[in-house]
Design an enzyme around this catalytic site. Structure first.
Site, PDB file in Angstrom:
ATOM      1  N   HIS A 186      14.708  -2.985  -1.051  1.00  0.00           N
ATOM      2  CA  HIS A 186      13.836  -3.647  -1.889  1.00  0.00           C
ATOM      3  C   HIS A 186      14.569  -3.350  -2.859  1.00  0.00           C
ATOM      4  CE1 HIS A 186       9.773  -4.084  -0.415  1.00  0.00           C
ATOM      5  NE2 HIS A 186      10.436  -4.691   0.397  1.00  0.00           N
ATOM      6  N   TYR A 241       2.913  -3.790  -7.836  1.00  0.00           N
ATOM      7  CA  TYR A 241       1.248  -2.361  -8.357  1.00  0.00           C
ATOM      8  C   TYR A 241       0.432  -2.546  -9.678  1.00  0.00           C
ATOM      9  CZ  TYR A 241       4.521   1.213  -6.568  1.00  0.00           C
ATOM     10  OH  TYR A 241       5.021   2.425  -5.419  1.00  0.00           O
ATOM     11  N   PRO A 298       0.572   9.470  -5.547  1.00  0.00           N
ATOM     12  CA  PRO A 298       1.215   8.760  -4.677  1.00  0.00           C
ATOM     13  C   PRO A 298       2.330   7.599  -4.952  1.00  0.00           C
ATOM     14  CG  PRO A 298      -0.766   8.441  -3.550  1.00  0.00           C
ATOM     15  CD  PRO A 298      -0.635   9.680  -4.224  1.00  0.00           C
ATOM     16  N   LYS A 357       6.379   9.443  -3.785  1.00  0.00           N
ATOM     17  CA  LYS A 357       7.831  10.556  -4.403  1.00  0.00           C
ATOM     18  C   LYS A 357       7.084  11.953  -3.071  1.00  0.00           C
ATOM     19  CE  LYS A 357       9.690   8.733  -7.591  1.00  0.00           C
ATOM     20  NZ  LYS A 357      11.064   8.353  -6.643  1.00  0.00           N
ATOM     21  N   TYR A 370      11.622   5.613 -10.329  1.00  0.00           N
ATOM     22  CA  TYR A 370      11.531   4.967  -8.825  1.00  0.00           C
ATOM     23  C   TYR A 370      12.522   4.782  -7.912  1.00  0.00           C
ATOM     24  CZ  TYR A 370       8.611   1.919  -6.151  1.00  0.00           C
ATOM     25  OH  TYR A 370       7.583   1.586  -4.775  1.00  0.00           O
TER      26      TYR A 370
HETATM   27  P1  FAS Z   1       3.018  17.290   6.201  1.00  0.00           P
HETATM   28  O1  FAS Z   1       1.459  17.683   5.252  1.00  0.00           O
HETATM   29  O2  FAS Z   1       3.213  15.207   6.474  1.00  0.00           O
HETATM   30  O3  FAS Z   1       3.617  18.158   7.511  1.00  0.00           O
HETATM   31  C1  FAS Z   1       2.815  19.230   7.132  1.00  0.00           C
HETATM   32  C2  FAS Z   1       3.129  19.310   9.092  1.00  0.00           C
HETATM   33  O4  FAS Z   1       2.472  20.940   8.874  1.00  0.00           O
HETATM   34  C3  FAS Z   1       1.649  18.446   8.979  1.00  0.00           C
HETATM   35  O5  FAS Z   1       1.999  17.857  10.926  1.00  0.00           O
HETATM   36  C4  FAS Z   1       0.340  19.392  10.443  1.00  0.00           C
HETATM   37  O6  FAS Z   1      -0.114  19.356  11.180  1.00  0.00           O
HETATM   38  C5  FAS Z   1       1.302  20.820  10.224  1.00  0.00           C
HETATM   39  N1  FAS Z   1       0.720  22.344   9.292  1.00  0.00           N
HETATM   40  C6  FAS Z   1      -0.171  22.420   8.898  1.00  0.00           C
HETATM   41  N2  FAS Z   1      -1.151  23.464   8.419  1.00  0.00           N
HETATM   42  C7  FAS Z   1      -0.046  24.142  10.016  1.00  0.00           C
HETATM   43  C8  FAS Z   1       0.042  25.642   9.857  1.00  0.00           C
HETATM   44  N3  FAS Z   1      -1.496  26.170  10.416  1.00  0.00           N
HETATM   45  N4  FAS Z   1       0.973  25.977  11.387  1.00  0.00           N
HETATM   46  C9  FAS Z   1       1.643  25.360  11.871  1.00  0.00           C
HETATM   47  N5  FAS Z   1       1.160  23.262  11.506  1.00  0.00           N
HETATM   48  C10 FAS Z   1       0.735  23.195  10.241  1.00  0.00           C
HETATM   49  N6  FAS Z   1       3.423  10.460  -0.369  1.00  0.00           N
HETATM   50  C11 FAS Z   1       4.597   8.864  -1.014  1.00  0.00           C
HETATM   51  O7  FAS Z   1       5.119   9.106  -0.463  1.00  0.00           O
HETATM   52  N7  FAS Z   1       3.460   7.865  -0.220  1.00  0.00           N
HETATM   53  C12 FAS Z   1       1.902   7.593   0.037  1.00  0.00           C
HETATM   54  O8  FAS Z   1       1.316   6.442   0.133  1.00  0.00           O
HETATM   55  C13 FAS Z   1       1.738   9.112   0.294  1.00  0.00           C
HETATM   56  N8  FAS Z   1       0.139   8.869   0.822  1.00  0.00           N
HETATM   57  C14 FAS Z   1       0.151   9.934   1.878  1.00  0.00           C
HETATM   58  C15 FAS Z   1      -1.553  10.277   2.297  1.00  0.00           C
HETATM   59  C16 FAS Z   1      -2.571  11.728   2.889  1.00  0.00           C
HETATM   60  C17 FAS Z   1      -3.891  11.335   2.873  1.00  0.00           C
HETATM   61  C18 FAS Z   1      -1.263  12.696   2.503  1.00  0.00           C
HETATM   62  C19 FAS Z   1      -2.073  13.835   2.703  1.00  0.00           C
HETATM   63  C20 FAS Z   1      -0.252  12.524   1.918  1.00  0.00           C
HETATM   64  C21 FAS Z   1       0.170  11.388   1.731  1.00  0.00           C
HETATM   65  N9  FAS Z   1       1.686  11.181   0.828  1.00  0.00           N
HETATM   66  C22 FAS Z   1       2.023   9.263   0.645  1.00  0.00           C
HETATM   67  C23 FAS Z   1       2.457  12.268   0.695  1.00  0.00           C
HETATM   68  C24 FAS Z   1       3.230  12.498   2.120  1.00  0.00           C
HETATM   69  O9  FAS Z   1       4.259  11.471   2.389  1.00  0.00           O
HETATM   70  C25 FAS Z   1       3.559  14.065   1.736  1.00  0.00           C
HETATM   71  O10 FAS Z   1       4.394  13.979   0.977  1.00  0.00           O
HETATM   72  C26 FAS Z   1       4.823  14.738   3.134  1.00  0.00           C
HETATM   73  O11 FAS Z   1       4.100  14.459   4.359  1.00  0.00           O
HETATM   74  C27 FAS Z   1       5.532  15.561   3.527  1.00  0.00           C
HETATM   75  O12 FAS Z   1       5.726  15.743   4.154  1.00  0.00           O
HETATM   76  P2  FAS Z   1       5.669  17.527   4.429  1.00  0.00           P
HETATM   77  O13 FAS Z   1       6.033  18.525   3.407  1.00  0.00           O
HETATM   78  O14 FAS Z   1       6.172  17.484   5.738  1.00  0.00           O
HETATM   79  O15 FAS Z   1       4.035  18.050   4.912  1.00  0.00           O
HETATM   80  C1  PHB Z   2       3.004   2.381   0.900  1.00  0.00           C
HETATM   81  O1  PHB Z   2       3.647   2.214   1.331  1.00  0.00           O
HETATM   82  O2  PHB Z   2       2.346   3.518   1.198  1.00  0.00           O
HETATM   83  C2  PHB Z   2       3.354   3.512  -0.318  1.00  0.00           C
HETATM   84  C3  PHB Z   2       4.255   2.636  -1.653  1.00  0.00           C
HETATM   85  C4  PHB Z   2       4.444   3.006  -2.107  1.00  0.00           C
HETATM   86  C5  PHB Z   2       3.342   4.078  -2.472  1.00  0.00           C
HETATM   87  C6  PHB Z   2       2.518   5.220  -2.297  1.00  0.00           C
HETATM   88  C7  PHB Z   2       2.227   4.153  -1.330  1.00  0.00           C
HETATM   89  O3  PHB Z   2       3.979   4.229  -4.506  1.00  0.00           O
END
Ligand code: FAS
Ligand code: PHB
Length: 390
Positions: free
Chosen positions: A72, A201, A293, A297, A385
């Site tokens: 994109h 957005y 989000p 980032k 971005y």
């Molecule tokens: P993660 O949380 O992905 O992974 C951590 C892992 O550790 C998980 O699999 C968990 O099960 C495991 N874990 C936890 N405790 C443990 C323990 N005690 N022992 C062993 N394993 C354990 N980012 C965006 O850019 N756009 C979005 O739209 C967006 N939406 C999101 C929605 C939600 C609900 C959440 C919570 C986050 C969102 N994020 C979004 C952010 C997300 O993408 C994170 O930045 C990304 O998952 C980060 O990756 P990790 O650091 O690997 O953490």
């Molecule tokens: C998504 O596609 O889930 C998404 C894209 C851009 C954002 C947040 C979430 O800023």
């Protein structure tokens, strides 16, 4: 059991770290408390910066992303009933982002790790980290009721915001910074063609909305909702009507609706824990920081952290140098805080904050007007971005 690097967490941070270490000839074991299916069932991020794309390529996990991902070159801002494009190519000298869901990134990394025969222990229970303030760290866990201890040289805490790693650091050793936003995001995934070929957005008086996608046939939409809102309060029909009400007429008319295949509410917070290293324990990704989000980032910061951490461990084993290890936290935090600022700024600009009243809404309208009529302001948004250098 023994390994060189024990990685807690099989999300994108933990799996990408393991893949980069494998390329560098450094052994690792990944411990994950959930099943692989559970991890893949979480619908999260959708936009990858070039830094993340390059790290996935370096790890050997980028092939499917280049086939199925969508490059994109811009986004659209919708306000006052019309849309305005932010042209990344024009404003950043050709930079762009890759739209490719976190679920697919995680699946690619899981498949790669399995193909390499590397150890990933799923459904590890009662994980705890020990001895990281000395020279003999270890990770303990149980599986099927049996206790295990994994001895290692280093522990990478990639276990997310609710993980055990950060919470195992003495309270006095951590500085925490947090902002909790007075709203959440209600997200829907649907097998419907995206409303537009780029992300939209929207700043609307009813609240924020985001039109994103996962492919040419699968869309991801979000609307700002109340903190105490519940998914069960929202029928598909109610969601589509609310999304339509927050878009310009052309997008509202073009919107293709259909049954939701996933519907969830995510809270929004800004959070940073400093430092990101404690002896032989290193925090990476959501374990160390959270961004709202809006700026896409979260996943990209996690990738940047483990890119630096993998390089630091490689230099430790190959060159017997700990310079990069000693610099890890400061180097990560400089990039983290810039992304925290951008994510906070973009969230503050695009969402409805009832507490700031009519004056606050006028400030948002003035900043949006300035943003789409000033090349300097648009360039600032675009370069943040697409991602700042590692
Ligand atoms: P993660 O949380 O992905 O992974 C951590 C892992 O550790 C998980 O699999 C968990 O099960 C495991 N874990 C936890 N405790 C443990 C323990 N005690 N022992 C062993 N394993 C354990 N980012 C965006 O850019 N756009 C979005 O739209 C967006 N939406 C999101 C929605 C939600 C609900 C959440 C919570 C986050 C969102 N994020 C979004 C952010 C997300 O993408 C994170 O930045 C990304 O998952 C980060 O990756 P990790 O650091 O690997 O953490
Ligand atoms: C998504 O596609 O889930 C998404 C894209 C851009 C954002 C947040 C979430 O800023």
């Amino acid at each position: 059991m023994r390994t060189q690097v024990a990685i807690v967490g099989a999300g994108p941070a933990g799996l990408l770290l393991g893949a980069l270490l494998a390329k560098a000839g450094v052994e690792s074991v990944v411990l994950e408390r959930r099943s692989a299916e559970y991890v893949l069932g979480r619908i999260r991020a959708g936009v990858l910066e070039q830094v993340t794309v390059d790290l996935l390529d370096a790890a050997g996990a980028g092939a499917r992303m280049h086939v199925e991902g969508l490059p994109h070159a811009g986004i659209e801002l919708c306000f006052g009933g019309s849309r305005h494009r932010i042209d990344f190519h024009d404003l950043t000298g050709g930079k762009q982002v890759m739209v490719y869901g976190q679920t697919e990134v995680t699946r690619d990394l899981m498949d790669l790790r399995e193909s390499q025969g590397l150890a990933t222990i799923y459904e590890a229970e009662d994980v705890s980290v020990h001895g990281f303030d000395g020279s003999r760290p270890s990770v303990r866990f149980t599986q099927d009721g049996r206790p295990y201890e994994l001895e290692c040289d280093f522990i990478a805490g990639c276990d997310g915001y609710h993980g055990v790693s950060r919470q195992s650091v003495p309270h006095s050793a951590l500085r925490k910074y947090e902002r909790i936003y007075p709203f959440g995001w209600l997200g829907v995934l649907s097998e419907t063609p995206p409303v537009s070929h780029e992300l939209i957005y929207s700043n609307h008086e009813r609240g924020f909305a985001l039109c994103s996608m996962r492919s040419a046939t699968r869309s991801r939409y979000y609307v700002q909702c109340a903190l105490d809102d519940k998914v069960e309060h929202w029928s598909d029909a109610a969601f589509w009507a609310e999304l339509r009400a927050r878009l310009d007429d052309a997008a509202a008319d073009a919107l293709v609706t259909g049954p939701s295949i996933e519907k969830s509410i995510a809270p929004l917070r800004s959070f940073v824990a400093e430092p990101m290293r404690f002896g032989r324990l290193f925090l990476a990704g959501d374990a160390a920081h959270i961004v709202p989000p809006t700026g896409a980032k979260g996943l990209n910061l996690a990738a940047g952290d483990v890119g630096l951490l993998a390089r630091a461990f490689e230099e430790h084993y190959r060159d017997r140098s700990d310079a990069a290890i000693d610099d890890y936290s400061a180097r990560c935090l400089r990039r983290v805080w810039r992304a925290e600022r951008f994510s906070w700024w973009f969230t503050s600009l695009m969402h409805k904050f009832p507490e700031t009243g009519a004056f606050g809404q006028k400030m948002q309208a003035a900043e949006l007007d300035y943003l789409v009529h000033s090349r300097a302001a648009a360039t600032a948004l675009a370069e943040n971005y697409v991602g700042l250098p590692l």
